[in-house]
Design a protein around this motif. Structure first.
Motif, PDB file in Angstrom:
ATOM      1  N   GLU A  47      34.242 -22.458  -2.689  1.00 21.56           N
ATOM      2  CA  GLU A  47      34.541 -23.140  -1.629  1.00 21.56           C
ATOM      3  C   GLU A  47      33.562 -23.588  -0.413  1.00 21.56           C
ATOM      4  O   GLU A  47      33.825 -22.638   0.144  1.00 21.56           O
ATOM      5  CB  GLU A  47      35.828 -22.890  -1.021  1.00 21.56           C
ATOM      6  N   ASP A  48      33.111 -24.667   0.039  1.00 25.38           N
ATOM      7  CA  ASP A  48      32.229 -24.827   0.374  1.00 25.38           C
ATOM      8  C   ASP A  48      32.530 -26.390   0.886  1.00 25.38           C
ATOM      9  O   ASP A  48      32.096 -26.645   0.332  1.00 25.38           O
ATOM     10  CB  ASP A  48      30.040 -25.047  -0.039  1.00 25.38           C
ATOM     11  N   ARG A  49      32.839 -26.393   2.475  1.00 24.80           N
ATOM     12  CA  ARG A  49      33.469 -26.858   2.915  1.00 24.80           C
ATOM     13  C   ARG A  49      34.329 -28.102   2.163  1.00 24.80           C
ATOM     14  O   ARG A  49      35.339 -27.216   1.890  1.00 24.80           O
ATOM     15  CB  ARG A  49      32.202 -28.047   3.158  1.00 24.80           C
ATOM     16  N   ASN A  50      34.190 -29.386   1.604  1.00 24.32           N
ATOM     17  CA  ASN A  50      35.015 -29.952   0.937  1.00 24.32           C
ATOM     18  C   ASN A  50      34.921 -29.649   0.027  1.00 24.32           C
ATOM     19  O   ASN A  50      34.944 -30.471  -1.697  1.00 24.32           O
ATOM     20  CB  ASN A  50      35.263 -31.023   1.370  1.00 24.32           C
ATOM     21  N   LYS A  51      33.721 -29.264  -0.983  1.00 22.75           N
ATOM     22  CA  LYS A  51      33.475 -28.718  -2.251  1.00 22.75           C
ATOM     23  C   LYS A  51      34.211 -27.613  -3.293  1.00 22.75           C
ATOM     24  O   LYS A  51      34.271 -26.353  -2.085  1.00 22.75           O
ATOM     25  CB  LYS A  51      31.925 -29.431  -2.685  1.00 22.75           C
ATOM     26  N   ILE A  63      23.546 -18.814  -3.963  1.00 20.89           N
ATOM     27  CA  ILE A  63      23.929 -19.346  -2.693  1.00 20.89           C
ATOM     28  C   ILE A  63      22.612 -19.490  -0.377  1.00 20.89           C
ATOM     29  O   ILE A  63      22.311 -17.769  -0.946  1.00 20.89           O
ATOM     30  CB  ILE A  63      25.098 -17.964  -2.628  1.00 20.89           C
ATOM     31  N   ARG A  64      22.927 -20.067  -0.591  1.00 21.34           N
ATOM     32  CA  ARG A  64      21.540 -20.119   0.361  1.00 21.34           C
ATOM     33  C   ARG A  64      22.383 -19.412   1.132  1.00 21.34           C
ATOM     34  O   ARG A  64      23.540 -18.735   1.602  1.00 21.34           O
ATOM     35  CB  ARG A  64      21.956 -21.942   0.937  1.00 21.34           C
ATOM     36  N   ARG A  65      20.877 -19.350   1.925  1.00 24.79           N
ATOM     37  CA  ARG A  65      21.655 -17.657   3.413  1.00 24.79           C
ATOM     38  C   ARG A  65      22.065 -18.247   4.923  1.00 24.79           C
ATOM     39  O   ARG A  65      22.162 -19.867   4.879  1.00 24.79           O
ATOM     40  CB  ARG A  65      20.510 -17.212   3.757  1.00 24.79           C
ATOM     41  N   ASP A  66      22.817 -17.695   5.744  1.00 24.73           N
ATOM     42  CA  ASP A  66      23.069 -18.203   6.758  1.00 24.73           C
ATOM     43  C   ASP A  66      24.367 -19.069   6.647  1.00 24.73           C
ATOM     44  O   ASP A  66      23.977 -20.733   6.872  1.00 24.73           O
ATOM     45  CB  ASP A  66      22.106 -18.758   7.956  1.00 24.73           C
ATOM     46  N   HIS A  67      25.394 -19.600   5.863  1.00 27.19           N
ATOM     47  CA  HIS A  67      25.929 -19.804   5.551  1.00 27.19           C
ATOM     48  C   HIS A  67      27.999 -19.326   5.290  1.00 27.19           C
ATOM     49  O   HIS A  67      27.389 -18.096   4.794  1.00 27.19           O
ATOM     50  CB  HIS A  67      26.044 -21.286   4.043  1.00 27.19           C
ATOM     51  N   ARG A  68      28.519 -19.938   5.858  1.00 26.32           N
ATOM     52  CA  ARG A  68      29.849 -19.366   5.427  1.00 26.32           C
ATOM     53  C   ARG A  68      30.964 -20.054   4.194  1.00 26.32           C
ATOM     54  O   ARG A  68      30.824 -20.910   4.496  1.00 26.32           O
ATOM     55  CB  ARG A  68      30.687 -18.815   6.786  1.00 26.32           C
ATOM     56  N   LEU A  69      31.691 -19.147   3.499  1.00 30.99           N
ATOM     57  CA  LEU A  69      31.930 -19.832   2.362  1.00 30.99           C
ATOM     58  C   LEU A  69      33.124 -18.764   1.879  1.00 30.99           C
ATOM     59  O   LEU A  69      33.499 -18.192   2.862  1.00 30.99           O
ATOM     60  CB  LEU A  69      31.253 -19.653   0.506  1.00 30.99           C
ATOM     61  N   LYS A  70      34.582 -19.689   1.009  1.00 33.00           N
ATOM     62  CA  LYS A  70      35.571 -18.638   0.554  1.00 33.00           C
ATOM     63  C   LYS A  70      35.014 -18.563  -0.440  1.00 33.00           C
ATOM     64  O   LYS A  70      34.489 -18.991  -1.495  1.00 33.00           O
ATOM     65  CB  LYS A  70      36.434 -20.138   1.105  1.00 33.00           C
ATOM     66  N   MET A  71      35.754 -17.236  -1.469  1.00 33.71           N
ATOM     67  CA  MET A  71      35.315 -17.071  -2.565  1.00 33.71           C
ATOM     68  C   MET A  71      37.128 -17.085  -2.969  1.00 33.71           C
ATOM     69  O   MET A  71      37.655 -16.019  -2.188  1.00 33.71           O
ATOM     70  CB  MET A  71      34.064 -16.168  -2.360  1.00 33.71           C
ATOM     71  N   TYR A  72      37.344 -17.537  -4.566  1.00 36.45           N
ATOM     72  CA  TYR A  72      38.537 -16.933  -5.023  1.00 36.45           C
ATOM     73  C   TYR A  72      37.681 -16.057  -6.667  1.00 36.45           C
ATOM     74  O   TYR A  72      37.341 -15.947  -6.924  1.00 36.45           O
ATOM     75  CB  TYR A  72      38.890 -17.766  -5.614  1.00 36.45           C
ATOM     76  N   LYS A  73      38.808 -14.744  -6.462  1.00 34.04           N
ATOM     77  CA  LYS A  73      37.519 -14.189  -7.341  1.00 34.04           C
ATOM     78  C   LYS A  73      39.033 -13.391  -8.234  1.00 34.04           C
ATOM     79  O   LYS A  73      39.583 -12.867  -7.727  1.00 34.04           O
ATOM     80  CB  LYS A  73      36.948 -12.490  -7.372  1.00 34.04           C
ATOM     81  N   ASN A  74      39.129 -14.500  -9.697  1.00 30.54           N
ATOM     82  CA  ASN A  74      40.137 -14.296 -10.844  1.00 30.54           C
ATOM     83  C   ASN A  74      39.626 -13.493 -12.463  1.00 30.54           C
ATOM     84  O   ASN A  74      38.915 -13.773 -12.158  1.00 30.54           O
ATOM     85  CB  ASN A  74      40.746 -15.883 -10.479  1.00 30.54           C
ATOM     86  N   SER A  75      40.583 -12.946 -12.451  1.00 29.35           N
ATOM     87  CA  SER A  75      40.908 -12.890 -14.192  1.00 29.35           C
ATOM     88  C   SER A  75      41.458 -14.406 -13.993  1.00 29.35           C
ATOM     89  O   SER A  75      42.350 -15.016 -14.171  1.00 29.35           O
ATOM     90  CB  SER A  75      41.866 -11.637 -13.454  1.00 29.35           C
ATOM     91  N   LYS A  76      40.737 -13.884 -16.089  1.00 23.04           N
ATOM     92  CA  LYS A  76      41.408 -15.058 -16.758  1.00 23.04           C
ATOM     93  C   LYS A  76      41.953 -14.889 -17.571  1.00 23.04           C
ATOM     94  O   LYS A  76      41.608 -13.837 -18.544  1.00 23.04           O
ATOM     95  CB  LYS A  76      40.577 -15.744 -17.034  1.00 23.04           C
ATOM     96  N   GLY A  77      42.826 -14.463 -17.751  1.00 20.87           N
ATOM     97  CA  GLY A  77      43.741 -14.076 -19.105  1.00 20.87           C
ATOM     98  C   GLY A  77      44.002 -12.315 -19.147  1.00 20.87           C
ATOM     99  O   GLY A  77      44.496 -11.877 -18.316  1.00 20.87           O
ATOM    100  N   GLU A  78      43.249 -12.295 -20.337  1.00 21.48           N
ATOM    101  CA  GLU A  78      42.839 -10.966 -20.475  1.00 21.48           C
ATOM    102  C   GLU A  78      41.609 -10.411 -19.810  1.00 21.48           C
ATOM    103  O   GLU A  78      41.353  -9.181 -20.209  1.00 21.48           O
ATOM    104  CB  GLU A  78      43.077 -10.743 -21.742  1.00 21.48           C
ATOM    105  N   ASP A  79      40.918 -11.106 -19.529  1.00 21.08           N
ATOM    106  CA  ASP A  79      39.444 -11.070 -19.204  1.00 21.08           C
ATOM    107  C   ASP A  79      38.987 -10.892 -17.304  1.00 21.08           C
ATOM    108  O   ASP A  79      39.969 -11.559 -16.512  1.00 21.08           O
ATOM    109  CB  ASP A  79      38.606 -11.892 -19.222  1.00 21.08           C
ATOM    110  N   LEU A  80      38.857  -9.560 -16.923  1.00 25.11           N
ATOM    111  CA  LEU A  80      39.295  -9.003 -15.460  1.00 25.11           C
ATOM    112  C   LEU A  80      37.757  -9.750 -14.755  1.00 25.11           C
ATOM    113  O   LEU A  80      36.781  -9.757 -15.594  1.00 25.11           O
ATOM    114  CB  LEU A  80      39.406  -7.928 -15.601  1.00 25.11           C
ATOM    115  N   TYR A  81      37.394 -10.224 -13.715  1.00 30.26           N
ATOM    116  CA  TYR A  81      36.830 -10.734 -12.939  1.00 30.26           C
ATOM    117  C   TYR A  81      35.810  -9.800 -12.846  1.00 30.26           C
ATOM    118  O   TYR A  81      35.810  -8.021 -12.002  1.00 30.26           O
ATOM    119  CB  TYR A  81      36.684 -10.947 -11.437  1.00 30.26           C
ATOM    120  N   LYS A  82      34.213  -9.588 -13.495  1.00 28.37           N
ATOM    121  CA  LYS A  82      33.725  -8.783 -12.995  1.00 28.37           C
ATOM    122  C   LYS A  82      31.889  -9.970 -12.472  1.00 28.37           C
ATOM    123  O   LYS A  82      31.816 -10.614 -14.293  1.00 28.37           O
ATOM    124  CB  LYS A  82      33.308  -8.219 -14.737  1.00 28.37           C
ATOM    125  N   GLY A  83      31.729  -9.224 -12.119  1.00 24.84           N
ATOM    126  CA  GLY A  83      30.426  -9.853 -11.215  1.00 24.84           C
ATOM    127  C   GLY A  83      29.465  -9.487 -10.630  1.00 24.84           C
ATOM    128  O   GLY A  83      29.727  -8.340 -10.723  1.00 24.84           O
TER     129      GLY A  83
END
Length: 273
Positions: A47-51, A63-83
């Motif tokens: 989530e970057d501002r309103n986008k 992701i560009r440096r010197d910015h503040r973002l909100k991140m949501y890391k979710n599992s999807k069904g039986e697939d765990l989050y992995k990044g």
């Protein structure tokens, strides 16, 4: 990011991060350096501002440096989050730039104002991140040489994907500052330390404290409490909200602490409103 039983972060030389979760994790993310993120499974929403940018398995984003973002890391069904993410610090980029043939750098490329770039699938990106999986599925630690080579591979992959990354990667200006009041008015309800607020607004802790004194006679902590109480009063008085639904929304974790602070500021308890 906090270390918990259900969230594992592995870091090699501060370069590669791998996260595994079987629940949804929200974090406010400061990006002091450029980051390249690749999703193996699950879902990540940036989530970057309103986008909102959604990443699914196989997706990659810069992701560009010197910015503040909100991140949501979710599992999807039986697939765990992995990044996995690669972090490009300035020293690596300066060294890369110093060895480049400057005549091959594209001319007249306009600097984009975007913060997050979702990349088109490419063999270069796919092969780069797939080559990293063995290091996170085993106890084998990559050597410093290997991690450095993977960073260089990531830089080449970005430059080959789009020439707009040239002026972004090789801009070595100091981080810019963002308006303190704008940031605090937008994030007063978040549980942030003074160090985090300073970092998210492009400041050292000492500079943050000095700049804050120019806008308020209160300490940052007292300013935040006052702001939270003011917003709670509006929600209770003007919107007719219930106390139980308001105190956490404005950033208080404990109802008794909220009630005590509210009564101290307004002379009445929140339930009396």
């Amino acid at each position: 990011m906090q270390q918990e039983d259900k969230l594992k972060t592995i870091s090699y030389s501060g370069i590669f991060l791998s996260c595994f979760a079987d629940y949804s994790e929200k974090c406010i993310h400061a990006t002091p350096e450029h980051v390249l993120v690749y999703l193996y499974s699950g879902e990540q929403i940036i989530e970057d501002r309103n986008k909102k940018i959604k990443l699914q398995a196989g997706d990659c984003a810069f992701i560009r440096r010197d910015h503040r973002l909100k991140m949501y890391k979710n599992s999807k069904g039986e697939d765990l989050y992995k990044g996995i993410s690669l972090t490009f610090n300035r020293n690596v980029l300066r060294d890369f730039y110093s060895k480049m043939n400057k005549s091959e750098i594209p001319k007249g490329v306009k600097i984009s104002d975007k913060t997050v770039f979702k990349l088109e699938p490419s063999p270069a990106i796919e092969s780069l991140f797939q080559s990293l999986t063995p290091y996170f599925d085993s106890n084998i630690k990559p050597t410093e040489g290997v991690t450095h080579l993977k960073l260089l591979e990531g830089i080449y992959a970005l430059l080959n994907s789009n020439e707009l990354f040239y002026p972004i990667l090789f801009d070595f200006a100091e981080p810019w500052k963002i308006d303190l009041l704008e940031f605090l008015n937008s994030n007063y309800m978040e549980e942030l330390s003074m160090e985090q607020i300073a970092s998210f607004t492009g400041r050292s802790l000492a500079t943050f404290k000095r700049d804050f004194k120019k806008i308020s006679n209160l300490t940052p902590q007292k300013w935040l409490i006052k702001k939270r109480l003011e917003m709670a009063y509006i929600k209770l008085k003007e919107e007719g909200r219930k106390v139980q639904g308001v105190y956490m929304e404005v950033g208080f974790k404990n109802p008794s602490h909220f009630s005590t602070a509210f009564k101290k500021q307004y002379g009445i308890s929140p339930t009396e409103i």
